[in-house]
Write a protein that holds these residues in place. Structure first.
Motif, short mmCIF file in Angstrom:
data_model
loop_
_atom_site.label_atom_id
_atom_site.label_comp_id
_atom_site.label_asym_id
_atom_site.label_seq_id
_atom_site.Cartn_x
_atom_site.Cartn_y
_atom_site.Cartn_z
N SER A 1 4.11 0.35 3.82
CA SER A 1 2.89 -0.22 4.41
C SER A 1 2.47 -1.41 3.58
O SER A 1 2.49 -1.34 2.34
CB SER A 1 1.77 0.83 4.45
N LEU A 2 2.12 -2.49 4.24
CA LEU A 2 1.76 -3.71 3.53
C LEU A 2 0.56 -4.37 4.22
O LEU A 2 0.54 -4.52 5.44
CB LEU A 2 2.95 -4.67 3.49
N LEU A 3 -0.43 -4.73 3.42
CA LEU A 3 -1.66 -5.36 3.91
C LEU A 3 -1.54 -6.86 3.75
O LEU A 3 -1.16 -7.36 2.68
CB LEU A 3 -2.86 -4.83 3.13
N VAL A 4 -1.88 -7.59 4.81
CA VAL A 4 -1.83 -9.06 4.78
C VAL A 4 -3.25 -9.60 4.93
O VAL A 4 -3.91 -9.39 5.94
CB VAL A 4 -0.95 -9.62 5.92
N LEU B 1 0.81 -1.22 0.00
CA LEU B 1 0.00 0.00 0.00
C LEU B 1 0.84 1.27 0.00
O LEU B 1 0.36 2.33 -0.38
CB LEU B 1 -0.93 0.01 1.22
N CYS B 2 2.07 1.15 0.43
CA CYS B 2 2.96 2.32 0.43
C CYS B 2 4.39 1.85 0.21
O CYS B 2 4.84 0.89 0.85
CB CYS B 2 2.86 3.09 1.75
N ASP B 3 5.07 2.52 -0.72
CA ASP B 3 6.48 2.24 -0.98
C ASP B 3 7.07 3.46 -1.67
O ASP B 3 6.35 4.32 -2.17
CB ASP B 3 6.62 0.99 -1.87
N ASP B 4 8.39 3.52 -1.71
CA ASP B 4 9.06 4.66 -2.33
C ASP B 4 8.80 4.72 -3.84
O ASP B 4 8.79 5.79 -4.43
CB ASP B 4 10.55 4.58 -2.07
N ILE B 5 8.62 3.57 -4.45
CA ILE B 5 8.37 3.50 -5.89
C ILE B 5 7.20 2.56 -6.16
O ILE B 5 7.31 1.36 -5.94
CB ILE B 5 9.61 3.01 -6.66
N LEU B 6 6.09 3.12 -6.63
CA LEU B 6 4.95 2.34 -7.09
C LEU B 6 4.51 2.89 -8.44
O LEU B 6 4.67 4.07 -8.73
CB LEU B 6 3.79 2.41 -6.08
N GLN B 7 3.94 2.02 -9.25
CA GLN B 7 3.54 2.42 -10.59
C GLN B 7 2.20 3.15 -10.57
O GLN B 7 1.28 2.74 -9.87
CB GLN B 7 3.45 1.19 -11.50
N PRO B 8 2.07 4.25 -11.36
CA PRO B 8 0.78 4.93 -11.49
C PRO B 8 -0.29 3.92 -11.97
O PRO B 8 0.04 2.98 -12.69
CB PRO B 8 1.05 5.99 -12.56
N PRO B 9 -1.52 4.08 -11.50
CA PRO B 9 -2.07 5.25 -10.80
C PRO B 9 -1.81 5.28 -9.29
O PRO B 9 -2.36 6.13 -8.60
CB PRO B 9 -3.56 5.12 -11.09
N LEU B 10 -1.01 4.36 -8.79
CA LEU B 10 -0.73 4.34 -7.36
C LEU B 10 0.19 5.51 -6.99
O LEU B 10 1.01 5.96 -7.78
CB LEU B 10 -0.09 3.02 -6.95
#
Length: 264
Positions: free
Chosen positions: A34-37, A18-27
């Motif tokens: 942050s990571l959801l399990v 859910l959160c990282d320094d590099i994510l691909q758009p549209p994110l």
């Protein structure tokens, strides 16, 4: 294992970044993690919350309902892992938050404050202070830490400090928690920043669960490390019973490149 840019399905578990320094758009991206399990038949667990509300925005884009989160595990008290907590207060739900007592201490990197305002959110969550080395969160999801520092080359950066007993001292991240999903054929190991050393954390997990690691994912805090240190870490990781490795957040591009052969 099936994966796209943000979700990984492994066995009966689905991990969503859910959160990282590099994510691909549209994110949206930011410096944070942050990571959801989601594991079939078990409560939903959120590991860390990033810096701002980026993880909430991304959960909406990805169709993830954060009102289903029953437990949050905070790896350590830095803003880029606990800062997003205050944005969850609008959910109208008092979520249980696992963390260690030292996460509440004022934290600094040199002269820069790197903690969060815990006082502002103290009544919004049910804080569960972890005291044991291994904490059972759900039937097969565990938090553990702090990892035993077995080697000198993985000691935490001395620039990190805390205020403890009214004194500024070096931060050895004694509150650091890691997350494990215990599967029949191995474990999934999730790190926040691995301030106490990713090798130390991996070796602790292998000893605690006595199973191979199907997936190691998270921040390894190697982005400022020398190539010599990174080569040493990569060499040891490749010698251990780990099937897949996905470095994120503070790991750095060099370690990602050197581990690219193991990343799916």
């Amino acid at each position: 294992m099936q994966t796209n840019s943000s979700s990984i399905a492994l066995g009966s578990s689905v991990l969503t970044i859910l959160c990282d320094d590099i994510l691909q758009p549209p994110l949206h991206s930011e410096h944070g993690f942050s990571l959801l399990v989601e594991k079939a038949g078990e409560p939903t667990v959120l590991f860390d919350t990033g810096t701002t509300d980026v993880f909430i925005k991304n959960s909406s884009i990805l169709g993830k309902d954060l009102t289903k989160v029953e437990y949050i595990v905070i790896s350590h008290g830095h803003y880029d892992h606990a800062g997003g907590l205050k944005y969850l207060t609008s959910l109208g739900k008092k979520i249980k938050v696992y963390l260690r007592k030292d996460a509440f201490l004022p934290k600094h990197s040199g002269e820069r404050f790197t903690g969060i305002d815990w006082e502002a959110i103290k009544d919004a969550f049910e804080f569960l202070i972890a005291k044991d080395k291994l904490i059972k969160i759900t039937n097969s999801i565990y938090a553990f830490g702090p990892a035993w520092i077995r080697n000198k080359f993985e000691e935490p950066d001395p620039n990190f400090q805390i205020i403890k007993h009214n004194e500024r001292v070096r931060d050895f991240f004694e509150e650091e928690l890691n997350l494990v999903i215990d599967e029949d054929d191995g474990i999934i190991l999730i790190t926040g920043c691995a301030h106490r050393g990713v090798i130390n954390i991996v070796q602790d997990a292998l000893e605690l669960f006595n199973k191979k690691i199907k997936l190691l994912i998270g921040g390894f805090h190697l982005y400022k490390s020398s190539e010599e240190k990174i080569d040493k870490v990569v060499s040891i990781l490749k010698s251990l019973p780990i099937e897949q490795i996905i470095p994120l957040h503070c790991s750095g591009q060099l370690v990602k490149k050197k581990l690219s052969g193991q990343i799916v």
